[in-house]
Structures are given as C-alpha cells and as structure tokens.
Write a protein that holds these residues in place. Structure first.
Motif, short mmCIF file in Angstrom:
data_model
loop_
_atom_site.label_atom_id
_atom_site.label_comp_id
_atom_site.label_asym_id
_atom_site.label_seq_id
_atom_site.Cartn_x
_atom_site.Cartn_y
_atom_site.Cartn_z
N PHE A 123 21.04 23.55 -32.97
CA PHE A 123 21.58 22.36 -32.30
C PHE A 123 21.89 22.84 -30.91
CE2 PHE A 123 23.10 22.18 -36.63
CZ PHE A 123 23.01 20.91 -36.85
N VAL A 124 21.74 24.26 -30.53
CA VAL A 124 21.76 24.46 -28.97
C VAL A 124 20.59 24.01 -28.34
CG1 VAL A 124 21.71 26.49 -27.65
CG2 VAL A 124 22.90 26.57 -29.52
N ARG A 125 19.40 23.96 -28.95
CA ARG A 125 18.12 23.39 -28.16
C ARG A 125 18.09 21.74 -28.19
NH1 ARG A 125 16.36 27.27 -31.91
NH2 ARG A 125 15.19 25.48 -33.09
N GLU A 126 18.59 21.33 -29.20
CA GLU A 126 18.28 19.75 -29.36
C GLU A 126 19.44 19.01 -28.75
OE1 GLU A 126 15.86 18.32 -30.86
OE2 GLU A 126 14.80 20.10 -31.33
N PRO A 127 19.09 17.93 -27.90
CA PRO A 127 20.21 16.97 -27.45
C PRO A 127 20.72 15.90 -28.47
CG PRO A 127 17.94 16.14 -27.10
CD PRO A 127 17.67 17.49 -27.81
N LEU A 128 22.00 15.98 -28.54
CA LEU A 128 22.69 15.31 -29.74
C LEU A 128 22.45 13.88 -29.79
CD1 LEU A 128 26.12 17.40 -29.92
CD2 LEU A 128 23.83 17.65 -31.14
N GLY A 129 22.34 13.34 -28.61
CA GLY A 129 21.81 11.99 -28.57
C GLY A 129 20.71 11.38 -29.30
N ARG A 130 19.59 12.36 -29.57
CA ARG A 130 18.58 12.16 -30.32
C ARG A 130 18.76 11.79 -31.75
NH1 ARG A 130 14.21 16.79 -32.28
NH2 ARG A 130 12.77 15.06 -33.70
N PHE A 131 20.01 12.57 -32.45
CA PHE A 131 20.22 12.16 -33.79
C PHE A 131 21.29 11.21 -33.71
CE2 PHE A 131 19.84 17.06 -33.23
CZ PHE A 131 18.65 17.07 -33.91
N ALA A 132 22.18 10.99 -32.75
CA ALA A 132 22.99 9.52 -32.53
C ALA A 132 22.00 8.42 -32.63
CB ALA A 132 23.93 9.71 -31.47
N ASN A 133 20.92 8.33 -31.99
CA ASN A 133 20.06 7.24 -31.73
C ASN A 133 19.43 7.00 -33.16
OD1 ASN A 133 18.73 5.12 -30.30
ND2 ASN A 133 17.02 6.35 -30.68
N ALA A 134 19.00 8.23 -33.67
CA ALA A 134 18.19 8.21 -34.96
C ALA A 134 18.93 7.64 -36.01
CB ALA A 134 17.79 9.54 -35.17
N ILE A 135 20.39 7.98 -36.27
CA ILE A 135 21.02 7.56 -37.42
C ILE A 135 21.49 6.09 -37.29
CG2 ILE A 135 23.46 8.04 -36.69
CD1 ILE A 135 23.46 9.63 -39.46
N GLY A 136 21.43 5.45 -36.16
CA GLY A 136 21.90 4.21 -35.63
C GLY A 136 20.56 3.33 -35.66
N PHE A 137 20.15 3.34 -34.47
CA PHE A 137 18.96 2.32 -33.94
C PHE A 137 17.73 2.58 -34.95
CE2 PHE A 137 15.61 1.20 -30.78
CZ PHE A 137 15.77 -0.07 -30.93
N ASP A 138 17.27 3.80 -34.91
CA ASP A 138 15.98 4.01 -35.54
C ASP A 138 16.23 3.90 -37.11
OD1 ASP A 138 14.89 5.03 -32.90
OD2 ASP A 138 15.28 7.08 -33.23
N ALA A 139 17.16 4.07 -37.78
CA ALA A 139 17.25 3.91 -39.22
C ALA A 139 17.14 2.47 -39.41
CB ALA A 139 18.68 4.49 -39.72
N MET A 140 17.77 1.63 -38.48
CA MET A 140 17.70 0.11 -38.60
C MET A 140 16.20 -0.23 -38.69
SD MET A 140 19.30 -2.60 -36.44
CE MET A 140 18.45 -2.36 -35.05
N ARG A 141 15.53 0.47 -37.61
CA ARG A 141 14.13 0.03 -37.44
C ARG A 141 13.19 0.59 -38.47
NH1 ARG A 141 11.16 0.19 -32.06
NH2 ARG A 141 12.11 2.37 -31.77
N ALA A 142 13.50 1.62 -38.97
CA ALA A 142 12.92 2.29 -40.26
C ALA A 142 12.85 1.18 -41.22
CB ALA A 142 13.35 3.68 -40.57
N SER A 143 14.00 0.61 -41.72
CA SER A 143 14.00 -0.53 -42.62
C SER A 143 13.21 -1.46 -42.26
CB SER A 143 15.75 -0.76 -42.98
OG SER A 143 16.28 0.20 -43.42
N GLU A 144 13.28 -1.97 -40.92
CA GLU A 144 12.36 -3.13 -40.55
C GLU A 144 10.95 -2.69 -41.00
OE1 GLU A 144 13.49 -3.85 -36.72
OE2 GLU A 144 15.44 -4.51 -37.09
N ALA A 145 10.50 -1.33 -40.60
CA ALA A 145 9.18 -1.10 -40.81
C ALA A 145 8.68 -1.17 -42.15
CB ALA A 145 8.99 0.31 -40.05
N TYR A 146 9.62 -0.84 -43.16
CA TYR A 146 9.30 -0.80 -44.44
C TYR A 146 9.14 -2.39 -44.89
CZ TYR A 146 9.61 -0.61 -49.43
OH TYR A 146 9.20 -0.94 -50.88
#
Length: 590
Positions: free
Chosen positions: A139-162
């Motif tokens: 977590f020291v190396r990773e930007p937390l915004g990456r995971f916030a975006n992944a769990i919201g916007f990206d997860a929704m688009r993952a469902s759309e991709a499927y």
C-alpha cells in the motif's frame, strides 16, 4: 517495466483468446447453461424457418409440384413423424418453434443477467479480499485511488464486458445456425451471406480499434483523477487556508478534458460503425436478391425464405460486430480491476500458522537490522520490552521508531536478526493471533463518518454496548461521550470532524482497548495535542497499565511520556540505546 505495461504484454502474447478469458469470469456451469439454451434456441428457430417453406408452398402450390431442395427434405421429415402436409399443422410447427426459441433465449439471457451481476460482485469481493491479505508495504507503493476506481467504475464495466461477451457468443451461435440452414438451401447462399459478413467486419474493424484505444485512455485518466481527488479531499483544509486549491482545479480540468475527448471518440466510433453497417448490408443484399430473382429457377416459396434467411444472417453478423465494439469499450475496465486483483494477490502476506503467542515475559529484539534498499533504518538493535511496563521509544523524525514497531507487529521482515515474543521467534508463532493481542493507536487518526459505537467496534457484532462503555472509560472518554445527546450513537462526522482533537484521540484509544489487548502501541498518538490534554491521556494510560497489567509501547518525543515510562529507549541513526528519565536533558513543556 511498469506492472500495467507488463500485464498488457502478457495479454498480448497469451494464446487464450481474451474474449474467453472474460467469459471465464462467470462460473463454468453458468456459461454451460447459457450455451446449451442458446444452441437449443437456435435449433428451434431453424425448425421454424424451415417450416416456412412447406407453409408457403402449401398456400401457393398445394400440390407441391414446384418444391425442391430443402422443401422436399422438410416434407419427408413430416412424413416420417406421421404429420399431414396441411396449413394448420405447418402453422402450429412454426408457432411452437418460435415460442420455444423465445423461451429458450429468455432463459439464456436470464442466466446471463445473473452472471453479469455475479461477475461484478465477485470481482469487487476478490479485490477487497486480496487487498486485505496484501503486505503493508504494497500500500505504500500503490495509489489508493486506483483501487477506489477499480471497485466502483471498473467493476461495473467488467460486468458490462461480460454482458457484451455473452451477447457476442449468442449472436455467433445464431449466425452459425443461420449459415447452416442457408447451406442446406444452397452453399452459394451461405457463402454469399458469409462474404457479406466478412466484408462488413473488415471494413468496420478500424472503429473497434479506435474504441478500445480510447477506452483504455479513459480508464487510465479516470484512475489518475480519482486518486488525485482522494488525496486532495483528505488535505483540502490547508490548501483552502493557503488559497492554493485553484491549482488542483486546473489539474482536474486537464484530466476531465482528456476523459471527455476519449469518451467522444469512443461514441463517435460506435455510432459510425452502427450507421455504416446498414448501407453495407443493404447494398450487398440488394445485389444478391436481384441476381437470385432474375437468374435463379428457385421456387417462389424457397426464394422468399432464402431472402428472409439472408437478411437475418447478415443482420446477426452485424450484431456480432456491434458486440465486439461493446467489448472493446468495456474490456479496459475488466482488465483494470483484474490487474489490480492480480497485483494484490502477488503481494499477499505470508503469515505462518505457528504456536499460540503469549505476552507474560516480554518482547526482545536480538541483533535486528532493517534496510529499505541501500538505507539501513535499524542497525544491529538489541533491546527488551518487559511485559506489564510502560516503555517509551524516543528519537528524531525518520530515526526508525515506527519501523521498529512494524517489525514487532510482523508488518516488515528484518533484514537480519531475530524478534522474540516470550522467548519464541516471531516467525514461529501465529502472527495473526499475535496482532489480535495488540491495540494500536497511530499518529494519523482515522475515524469514519459513523457513530462513536461503530467507530469503536468497527462493526464487530460480538462487542456489546457495555464493552463500548468499558473501553471509553479506560480511554478517559466516557464523561464527554455520555454528555452527548446521542451518547455512543453520536455521529462523529467525516474523519471525526465534529469532535475535538483530544476527543478523537480518546475514541481511537477506546477502539484500541475494546478487545482488551495485552500490548498497547501508541505511535506518536499524542504529538498533535495540547499539553493539558496530552497529560490527561498519558495519566490514563499509566493508570490503565498499573491496574490491568497491559504492556504499553509509546513512540513519542514528548516529555510527558518520559516522566511516566518505566523504561526509555532512544533510536538515533538506527542505533538503539537505553535511557533513564534522569539521564535525559530537561525539555521545556510546550
């Protein structure tokens, strides 16, 4: 090479088609049921289309004199099952086949809708689980915004991709069945339909590339923007106090403009692809129909069915192209959250299930060294923290005080040396159980926008209101909490903004004490408080240690702790030495 670039290269070189990998996000049984329903649906539709030939022939040529090809095969099949060649029977076959096709397709899509929701849910849960199991250094190396975006916007688009992949599979099956029926009529018809589809997909493939490229840019920019926004909102107060928030507005405007451009190009490519499909299809169908009508000797009934079949086949191939377009837009979100999960899994913390820990004797660091790259933070440290005592660790900022705490908790592994808990090496005990014996209060407090009770229990249902009151009393917070109109149900505001600094500190202390830990770690926990409030908290901790026998490790450079500590350890340039209150220089109170 960056991890994102590495993931992209792996996917590019992978032999497994990306569409199948996205489809594999759903359970195999679910995909199998979908495929089976779609196949049966296609077969039912094929039967319905085939029944049109004798139906039209019976209407215009009752004697069947002009029937040929597939029409005769259909009549022969009816004879084998003992069905007459009258209009009513043929109409019933057509209706039953079309209803069966619709019901089977609905069943397949219902299964797809469940799978779509499950894909997003599973990926969100997978990301959360992987993050909670990851090493602290990740977590020291990773930007937390990456995971916030992944769990919201990206997860929704993952469902759309499927969903897009599922539609793609459905339309591919439909197209294959239509081509099979067309081949039964005439291999020329099947070849002509396939040729139209290939020409259309090749001529419009450029738009798929444009959509995919801009979707990736949008995902990257959105992740950057959300990460930046999270950082800004946390530290917004000092930025506003200095009047420097306008600079951040300019940065956000740049990100938003880039996202706007990517979205515009995606939509333009999608619309262009859809609009250009129609003229390509109509031109090809028009030419084919003209030659079939003027040069062919096919009976009228079959010619009409062939025209319908040609149109449906080409239209379905057009839908396949649209599905690929939809996948190209949504797949960047799928791969973004997929990569985040894989990165977190790769950073999984390996915690051995060893002996059950105890803390009756104390903690010992034996010739411990710790380095981050070339920089050595702890240098051959040997020390003992006795159980039941208050130990203060002092030193300048960056001296290694917090690193020593992280080593004791097993959040970092020492470069050399050994850490022992009651004489047992930390590597030989159950680290998770060891951490459950610890109460930890950091310098940077984090209270959630919820009630005092929720902030103390952290949602653990086994803690009662009596447990919360006991922890608040131990932290010296019960007096001010009980005076609130809502008591422990009082909402603390975002990051505890509705409480004073001292009140937030005491709530954090109560959170650390509610599970009755054997070791209480205070990492610069009182450094931001005024001398009076700090003195009250220090006195509470000292009394708590005397009464309950809890071991206290305080990381601080404040004189208030030095006066109550049983033992003082100084860290300077990675070297640990012992001190006594009398040997320390007099420090003026703040």
């Amino acid at each position: 090479m960056s991890k994102k670039r590495n993931h992209a290269l792996k996917r590019k070189k992978s032999r497994v088609p990306q569409l199948l990998r996205i489809a594999a996000a759903a359970p195999p049984l679910s995909n199998l049921v979908v495929l089976l329903c779609l196949l049966l649906s296609g077969v039912a539709e094929g039967i319905g289309i085939a029944s049109l030939i004798p139906l039209l022939a019976a209407a215009g040529d009752p004697a069947g004199a002009n029937q040929s090809g597939l029409g005769k095969y259909v009549m022969t099949a009816l004879d084998k099952v003992g069905l007459p060649h009258n209009l009513l029977i043929l109409l019933v076959i057509l209706i039953v086949a079309m209803i069966g096709k619709a019901l089977l397709h609905m069943a397949a899509m219902r299964q797809v809708s469940h799978a779509v929701a499950r894909v997003g849910t599973n990926m969100r849960m997978g990301l959360i689980t992987a993050l909670l199991d990851a090493r602290w250094s990740f977590f020291v190396r990773e930007p937390l915004g990456r995971f916030a975006n992944a769990i919201g916007f990206d997860a929704m688009r993952a469902s759309e991709a499927y969903s897009a992949v599922a539609n793609f599979m459905a339309h591919v099956i439909q197209a294959a069945i239509y081509l099979g029926i067309a081949a039964a009529f005439s291999w020329k018809l099947a070849g002509f339909a396939l040729a139209i589809g290939v020409v259309m997909m090749l001529s419009l493939s450029r738009f798929i590339v444009i959509s995919r490229r801009n979707a990736r840019k949008q995902t990257k920019r959105t992740t950057t923007m959300i990460g930046r926004l999270a950082d800004v909102l946390v530290g917004l107060k000092p930025m506003k106090a200095m009047g420097r928030q306008a600079r951040f507005a300019a940065l956000f405007a740049k990100d938003i403009a880039a996202i706007h451009l990517s979205m515009r190009r995606q939509l333009s490519a999608r619309h262009a692809s859809k609009v250009l499909q129609e003229p390509v299809i109509l031109i090809c169908i028009g030419v084919g129909t003209y030659f079939a009508a003027t040069l062919s000797t096919i009976p009228l009934a079959e010619l009409l069915v062939m025209a319908v079949l040609l149109v449906k086949t080409v239209m379905v191939i057009g839908k396949v192209q649209e599905d690929l377009q939809a996948v190209s837009v949504a797949e960047s979100g799928y791969w973004s959250i997929y990569d985040a999960i894989e990165d977190a899994k790769a950073a999984r913390e390996e915690t051995s299930v060893g002996r059950v820990p105890t803390l009756k004797k104390g903690i010992e660091l034996r010739d411990v060294s710790m380095a981050f790259g070339p920089k050595r933070v702890i240098d051959h440290a040997s020390l003992t923290i006795a159980a039941g005592e208050v130990t203060a660790v002092i030193g300048s900022s960056g001296a290694g005080k917090t690193t020593m705490v992280d080593l004791i908790l097993g959040l970092h592994q020492p470069t050399s040396g050994q850490i022992l808990i009651d004489g047992e090496p930390l590597s030989a005990i159950d680290v998770q159980k060891w951490r459950m014996m610890v109460g930890y209060v950091p310098q940077e407090l984090l209270l959630y926008h919820d009630s005092i009770m929720a902030n103390i229990t952290l949602g653990e249902p086994s803690f009662s209101r009596a447990d919360v009151e006991r922890a608040l009393r131990q932290a010296g917070a019960w007096d001010f909490v009980s005076a609130l109109s809502d008591g422990v149900d009082h909402i603390v505001g975002e990051r505890g903004g509705l409480l004073s600094g001292g009140q937030r500190q005491r709530i954090a202390m109560a959170r650390a004490l509610i599970h009755q830990p054997q070791l209480l770690i205070l990492d610069e926990a009182t450094s931001a408080l005024d001398p009076k409030t700090e003195a009250e908290i220090v006195r509470n901790v000292r009394e708590l240690s005397d009464q309950s026998g809890i071991t206290v490790l305080s990381i601080s450079h404040q004189p208030a702790w030095m006066t109550v500590a049983d033992k003082i350890l100084r860290i300077q340039d990675g070297v640990v030495t012992g001190e006594t209150p009398s040997s320390l220089p007099k420090v003026a109170s703040r």
